[in-house]
Structure formats: structure tokens, C-alpha cells
Design a protein around this motif. Structure first.
Motif, PDB file in Angstrom:
ATOM      1  N   TRP A  49      50.797  41.895  46.065  1.00  0.00           N
ATOM      2  CA  TRP A  49      49.772  41.775  46.994  1.00  0.00           C
ATOM      3  C   TRP A  49      49.217  42.988  47.027  1.00  0.00           C
ATOM      4  O   TRP A  49      47.418  43.140  47.377  1.00  0.00           O
ATOM      5  CB  TRP A  49      50.613  40.899  48.335  1.00  0.00           C
ATOM      6  N   ALA A  50      50.339  44.236  47.727  1.00  0.00           N
ATOM      7  CA  ALA A  50      49.459  45.155  48.058  1.00  0.00           C
ATOM      8  C   ALA A  50      47.991  45.572  46.149  1.00  0.00           C
ATOM      9  O   ALA A  50      47.007  46.736  46.948  1.00  0.00           O
ATOM     10  CB  ALA A  50      49.940  46.364  47.607  1.00  0.00           C
ATOM     11  N   LEU A  51      48.885  45.158  45.204  1.00  0.00           N
ATOM     12  CA  LEU A  51      48.108  45.707  43.675  1.00  0.00           C
ATOM     13  C   LEU A  51      46.780  44.849  44.226  1.00  0.00           C
ATOM     14  O   LEU A  51      45.965  45.213  43.656  1.00  0.00           O
ATOM     15  CB  LEU A  51      49.010  45.913  43.333  1.00  0.00           C
ATOM     16  N   ALA A 264      50.224  36.778  51.820  1.00  0.00           N
ATOM     17  CA  ALA A 264      51.684  36.887  51.298  1.00  0.00           C
ATOM     18  C   ALA A 264      52.769  35.749  52.418  1.00  0.00           C
ATOM     19  O   ALA A 264      53.477  35.418  51.839  1.00  0.00           O
ATOM     20  CB  ALA A 264      52.143  38.176  51.267  1.00  0.00           C
ATOM     21  N   ARG A 265      52.170  35.718  53.425  1.00  0.00           N
ATOM     22  CA  ARG A 265      52.754  34.833  54.354  1.00  0.00           C
ATOM     23  C   ARG A 265      52.577  33.152  54.504  1.00  0.00           C
ATOM     24  O   ARG A 265      53.083  33.024  55.408  1.00  0.00           O
ATOM     25  CB  ARG A 265      52.688  35.274  56.072  1.00  0.00           C
ATOM     26  N   GLY A 266      51.873  32.746  53.390  1.00  0.00           N
ATOM     27  CA  GLY A 266      51.408  32.175  52.903  1.00  0.00           C
ATOM     28  C   GLY A 266      50.692  30.748  53.957  1.00  0.00           C
ATOM     29  O   GLY A 266      50.389  29.947  53.884  1.00  0.00           O
ATOM     30  N   LEU A 331      39.540  24.152  54.527  1.00  0.00           N
ATOM     31  CA  LEU A 331      40.498  22.929  53.908  1.00  0.00           C
ATOM     32  C   LEU A 331      40.958  23.303  52.558  1.00  0.00           C
ATOM     33  O   LEU A 331      41.708  22.083  52.720  1.00  0.00           O
ATOM     34  CB  LEU A 331      39.149  21.821  53.623  1.00  0.00           C
ATOM     35  N   VAL A 332      41.155  24.409  52.262  1.00  0.00           N
ATOM     36  CA  VAL A 332      41.723  23.847  50.781  1.00  0.00           C
ATOM     37  C   VAL A 332      43.590  24.381  51.294  1.00  0.00           C
ATOM     38  O   VAL A 332      43.542  24.904  52.074  1.00  0.00           O
ATOM     39  CB  VAL A 332      41.066  25.497  50.268  1.00  0.00           C
ATOM     40  N   PRO A 333      43.864  23.407  50.552  1.00  0.00           N
ATOM     41  CA  PRO A 333      45.912  24.172  50.994  1.00  0.00           C
ATOM     42  C   PRO A 333      46.178  24.740  50.269  1.00  0.00           C
ATOM     43  O   PRO A 333      45.459  25.960  49.541  1.00  0.00           O
ATOM     44  CB  PRO A 333      46.393  22.571  49.247  1.00  0.00           C
ATOM     45  N   LEU A 337      44.913  28.595  47.738  1.00  0.00           N
ATOM     46  CA  LEU A 337      43.836  29.931  48.571  1.00  0.00           C
ATOM     47  C   LEU A 337      44.771  31.168  47.967  1.00  0.00           C
ATOM     48  O   LEU A 337      43.847  31.534  48.195  1.00  0.00           O
ATOM     49  CB  LEU A 337      44.175  29.898  50.073  1.00  0.00           C
ATOM     50  N   VAL A 338      45.506  30.885  47.109  1.00  0.00           N
ATOM     51  CA  VAL A 338      46.052  32.671  46.532  1.00  0.00           C
ATOM     52  C   VAL A 338      45.253  32.696  44.937  1.00  0.00           C
ATOM     53  O   VAL A 338      44.865  33.473  44.384  1.00  0.00           O
ATOM     54  CB  VAL A 338      47.404  32.352  45.583  1.00  0.00           C
ATOM     55  N   ALA A 339      44.023  31.855  45.100  1.00  0.00           N
ATOM     56  CA  ALA A 339      42.758  32.303  44.144  1.00  0.00           C
ATOM     57  C   ALA A 339      41.505  32.836  44.767  1.00  0.00           C
ATOM     58  O   ALA A 339      40.431  33.126  43.800  1.00  0.00           O
ATOM     59  CB  ALA A 339      42.817  30.647  43.170  1.00  0.00           C
TER      60      ALA A 339
END
Length: 577
Positions: A49-51, A264-266, A331-333, A337-339
Motif C-alpha cells: 500500500w505504501a508503494l 489498507a484498514r479495510g 456505496l461501492v462494497p 474499493l481497492v480498485a
């Protein structure tokens, strides 16, 4: 700091090679912003995630400033370094971290005076961090940093100042206008980072993490964000009048860190909280009067507006993107959201391509305006000895800077008395040609001036300029003293005359004024007055008139006044002995 960076290759190498190398160095230095972002991010989250945060930092359109010789290229990385140093000192107040904090702030101030905001931002971050910790212990533990900044501040107050920004520090500001511009720049920061990162940082603040590193990050981000936005908004309300986005670029890496930390924390959120945050951020963006702020003159200061300007439909584009971003945030699950970082990265890359093309096109157009088809170093390549530049206050004063930069033989700048000087710290001297045209007895053996002037000497080279008031520039070889012969006023570069115009001869000893006029499209009456003779003629459409008017021999300064009743063209206006 920035002059030291780009000045070294320019001093050691010729101008062209030094300029190319300086831009490479700028690109390298601005890209180094990713380094403190990555190392800071590793204290907050996983390396992956830092990268991601570091990668997003390298995609923003603002990196296009590396192609220009501007201090943003150093200011963004040193401000990011100072923010990281502040967070490190809050989290782990060792003497080494406090020394790094003070050193980073000094480095930033030596890069740009705007960085003075780091001092109050540090104080505010310290207060916020103490509140999060529910203890005054952080204040006591940072005594060395507080003392060091206090001493440096005292030294600066006694020996320094605001330099070129001194008027800004003494001016009065309209409170209402200043508040509006602060809000506008807060909204611009949201757009600059892609909307969702700002939402993510607010969500993190609503439920502060227990880890000291994360709390230090939040304290620094909110403190520096508030300080920079207030500083830039206040300044822009009086001196810019539009979005000064380039002064806020250093906030983007901090928001990217917040986005990746939240993910990173969900991506923790509740329906109510996320809805309120989304509506608040969208409402902030809606305050932007895009019709007033998005225009061509605003683009050099706000590169993120370039795609908006090129695509048009400003409100639909900006508000549509903002709406889609806040809806996705709310609203997005969480697992999808990682995208978001990938989507933002692609958006920024596309915008950066558009911005880079815009910058290249504008630079090419400006080069043509100033140098035509000639090599920018044509004066150095032609002149035999040192050169002076004669400036008459015409609006395109940046052409003087361009010529002095590219041609090292130009040693002096003379400014016609009664006209405005070249803005900025350009060494220059006012000269008055009355009555014999003498400008300077110690002038170099060559002079560059617009085609509106002739000098006593021999023209050796010229360049045609496009889009400027005059037709171009002429290089003259002269003998001391430097003497101005004739001056044209009110004649466009194309030779067109729309209203009153004149040609003045210094050191006049009789003779005649020779001219060629043509009526362009409609009848026009032209009145000529030399003081000794008055002539008038009505020209039919496309009719050509070649008058020869005797000059007055009673004074050493002769003048021919031209008063047309409408548009008239001219292909010749000169004094003949």
C-alpha cells in the motif's frame, strides 16, 4: 535551492545543453517525492500500500512543471519531506528526528518563502496530536524542535524578510473575498487528488486510529492542509484572482497516503458517516464558480484544469466526476474499493498526457512568438562582442527575460525613460534619448531593439516575431555613444495604423519623412503634420499614397504625426536625411 539546482549545469555548460540537463534534474528531483511518501507509508501500512501511494504521487498532472524552470519541482519533494519529518518527530520525538524536522523546514523555506507556513502548521499539528493523545506530554518532548524553530524564526525576523513578497505581507485583504478563495482552493485540493482520497482522510479522522504513527499522520495532514489552503487562498484573493493550484501540489501526496491507509484498514465506514462525508465533499466542489475560474489564462497555475478546458462543459464534467467519485466512496462494497487507486492512476496518467501536450504546444507557440524560426541563441551566434537590450515598456516584457536567458552576450538592459521597467530582478537602467538620441556613453558595441527603433549604426541581423506588437527584433552594430535615431509609435507589427501614430527623429538636421500608405477596404482620410508642413489626403479603397513631408529644422527632435480617420496600412515610415 532551486537556483542552485538548475544554475550549476547552466553555469558549467552552454545554454542549450545546460537547459536540457536542468530539466532532467528537475524531473528527477520532483519524482523523488515518491521516496518520503513510500518510507512514511511503511510506518502506516504494508509496503504494497505504501508503494501504491508513492505510485499515485508520480501520476499527477502537476509533474509537467518539470519541463519548465520553476521552483515547484523542488518545493513539492521538500514539503513532503518536511511533512514526513514533522510526523516522525510527533511519533518518535528523538533528538535526531527533531533535528531532521528543523532541517527540513529550513530547507523548504530556502526553496520557497511559501514554506514559512510550516512553522504554524507544526504548532497546529502538535496541538492536534496532543488532543488525540489526550496529553500535553508531546509538547514537552518536542522542546528541542520548538526552541530551534523559535531561534531560527528570530534570526529570520532580524536579518531576512519576505523579499519580493514584502508587499503581500503588508497589504490589506478583503475578508469576504479571502474566505471565498480559501473555500475555492479547498475544493481545488479535493479535485487535485481525485475526490475519494479527501473523503478517505475525513473518514480516518472521524474514528482516529490508536497507533501513534497514524495519529501523527492525521495531525500533520490536517494542520498542513489548513495552513497551505489558508495561505494560498489569502494570497490568491488579492494577487492572483484565480486558482493557484501549483502552490498546493504538496498536499496531493498526503491525501494519497490517507487513501491507501484507509483502504489498507479495510475501508471502514458507516452508511450515515459516509453519506455525510460524501455530501460535504461534493458540496465543497459545488462552490467552485467554474465559469469564472476555468479560462486559458488560469491553466498555467492549475494544470488539472487543462482537460476540463479542452473538453468543455465545465460544470457537467467536474460535477459529474465528483458525483461519481462520492457515490463510489459511499456505496461501492469495500472489497471493490481497492480498485480506486488504479482508477485514479489511470485518470491522472490520461490527464498528464493532455497537460504535457498543452505545455509543449504553448511553449512552442511562445518560442515562435519571441524567436520566430531562428535559434534562440541567434544574438550570441551573430554579435561580435557584448550586447545591450533596449526595452520600451511593451506588454511582452517576458521576451526580455527569454533573450537574456538564451543569449549570454546580452550584458545590459536599457529602458526608455517614461515607460515601465521589466518586472522582476532584472538589472536595468532608464535612459532618456532627448534631444540628440544619446542613451549611454559606456554601452556595448551591439544593441538589440524592436523594429520600432533605428539606431545610429549598422543592422547586422534580425528576427521576425509573430503575435507581438512589433514585427520583430533587429541586432545593430554601433559605436559609442549608443544613440537612438528614430522611434515609431502606434504602428502595429503588420504596419496597420488604427488611430494616431507618429515617427520621431532624434538629432534631426532637416530632411524628409517618407511614407507609403494604403487604404484597406474603405475610404480613409490621412492627415500628416511635421510641424513644418501639414498634408491631408482621402484614399479610396486599395489606393496607395507615397507622401514625402519635409521635417522641421527648428529643433533637434523632429516628429511626423499621423492621424487616419480609419484603418490604414503602411509599408514604409522612415526619416531620410
Amino acid at each position: 535551492v532551486h537556483p542552485a539546482l538548475i544554475g550549476l549545469p547552466l553555469a558549467l555548460l552552454d545554454t542549450s545543453l545546460g537547459y536540457d540537463l536542468a530539466r532532467v534534474l528537475q524531473a528527477l528531483v520532483m519524482s523523488l517525492t515518491a521516496v518520503p511518501v513510500f518510507f512514511w507509508g511503511r510506518r502506516l501500512m504494508s509496503e504494497t500500500w505504501a508503494l501504491g501511494a508513492a505510485a499515485l504521487t508520480l501520476t499527477i498532472p502537476g509533474l509537467a512543471y518539470t519541463g519548465l524552470l520553476m521552483s515547484e519541482t523542488v518545493f513539492v519533494p521538500v514539503m513532503t519531506l518536511a511533512a514526513w519529518a514533522t510526523a516522525s518527530a510527533l511519533e518518535r520525538p528523538t533528538r535526531g528526528n527533531q533535528a531532521l524536522l528543523v532541517g527540513a523546514i529550513v530547507l523548504a523555506v530556502l526553496t520557497r518563502l511559501q514554506a514559512l507556513v510550516l512553522v504554524p502548521a507544526f504548532v497546529l499539528a502538535l496541538v492536534l496530536y496532543a488532543l488525540l493523545e489526550r496529553s500535553m506530554e508531546p509538547v514537552r518532548r518536542l522542546a528541542y524542535a520548538i526552541g530551534g524553530l523559535a531561534v531560527l524564526g528570530l534570526v529570520w525576523m532580524l536579518t531576512g524578510g519576505f523579499g519580493a513578497y514584502e508587499p503581500a505581507g503588508r497589504s490589506s485583504y478583503d475578508l469576504g473575498t479571502a474566505l471565498k478563495f480559501v473555500v475555492y482552493h479547498a475544493a481545488d485540493v479535493v479535485l487535485l487528488a481525485g475526490v475519494v482520497p479527501a473523503c478517505a482522510v475525513v473518514m480516518l479522522a472521524l474514528r482516529p486510529p490508536v497507533e501513534r504513527a497514524a495519529r501523527a499522520y492525521l495531525a500533520v495532514t490536517f494542520a498542513l492542509g489548513a495552513g497551505l489552503i489558508a495561505e494560498v487562498g489569502l494570497f490568491a484573493s488579492r494577487y492572483v484572482g484565480r486558482l493557484a493550484e501549483r502552490d498546493l501540489l504538496a498536499l496531493a501526496p498526503l491525501l494519497f497516503l490517507g487513501l491507501c491507509l484507509w483502504l489498507a484498514r479495510g475501508a471502514p465506514r458507516t452508511r450515515v458517516a459516509s453519506t455525510v462525508v460524501a455530501l460535504g465533499v461534493a458540496g465543497l466542489v459545488l462552490t467552485l464558480p467554474l465559469g469564472k475560474l476555468v479560462h486559458k489564462a488560469a491553466l498555467p497555475d492549475a494544470f488539472s484544469l487543462v482537460p476540463v478546458w479542452e473538453l468543455g462543459s465545465y460544470e457537467a464534467l467536474v460535477w459529474g466526476f465528483t458525483g461519481a467519485a462520492v457515490l463510489a466512496f459511499a456505496l461501492v462494497p469495500a472489497r471493490f474499493l481497492v480498485a480506486v487507486p488504479v482508477a485514479l492512476g489511470l485518470l491522472f496518467v490520461g490527464s498528464s498526457i493532455a497537460v504535457s501536450r498543452y505545455v509543449a504546444d504553448e511553449a512552442a507557440e511562445l518560442k515562435t512568438s519571441f524567436f520566430g524560426t531562428q535559434d534562440p541563441e541567434w544574438v550570441d551566434n551573430t554579435a561580435n562582442g557584448d550586447v545591450s537590450y533596449f526595452y520600451d515598456g511593451e506588454p511582452h516584457w517576458n521576451a526580455v527575460w527569454e533573450y537574456v536567458f538564451w543569449n549570454r552576450d546580452i550584458r545590459r538592459v536599457y529602458v526608455l525613460e517614461g515607460t515601465r521597467r521589466v518586472p522582476g530582478p532584472m538589472p536595468q537602467r532608464n535612459v532618456d534619448p532627448f534631444p540628440l538620441g544619446e542613451l549611454a556613453s559606456d554601452a556595448p558595441p551591439n544593441v538589440v531593439g524592436s523594429t520600432a527603433f533605428t539606431f545610429l549604426g549598422r543592422p547586422t541581423a534580425s528576427v521576425e516575431q509573430f503575435g507581438l506588437i512589433h514585427k520583430g527584433l533587429v541586432l545593430w552594430e554601433v559605436e559609442p555613444p549608443l544613440r537612438l535615431s528614430t522611434v515609431l509609435v502606434g504602428v502595429q507589427g503588420s504596419g496597420d495604423i488604427y488611430s494616431n501614430a507618429s515617427i520621431t527623429k532624434y538629432g534631426c538636421t532637416g530632411g524628409t519623412f517618407e511614407a507609403t500608405f494604403i487604404a484597406k477596404g474603405s475610404p480613409v482620410t490621412v492627415q500628416l503634420d511635421s510641424g513644418a508642413t501639414q498634408v491631408e489626403k482621402t484614399l479610396q479603397p486599395e489606393e496607395i499614397w507615397r507622401p514625402s513631408v519635409p521635417a522641421s529644422s527648428e529643433t533637434s527632435v523632429c516628429q511626423l504625426s499621423i492621424a487616419p480617420s480609419g484603418l490604414v496600412g503602411s509599408t514604409r515610415l522612415e526619416y531620410v536625411r
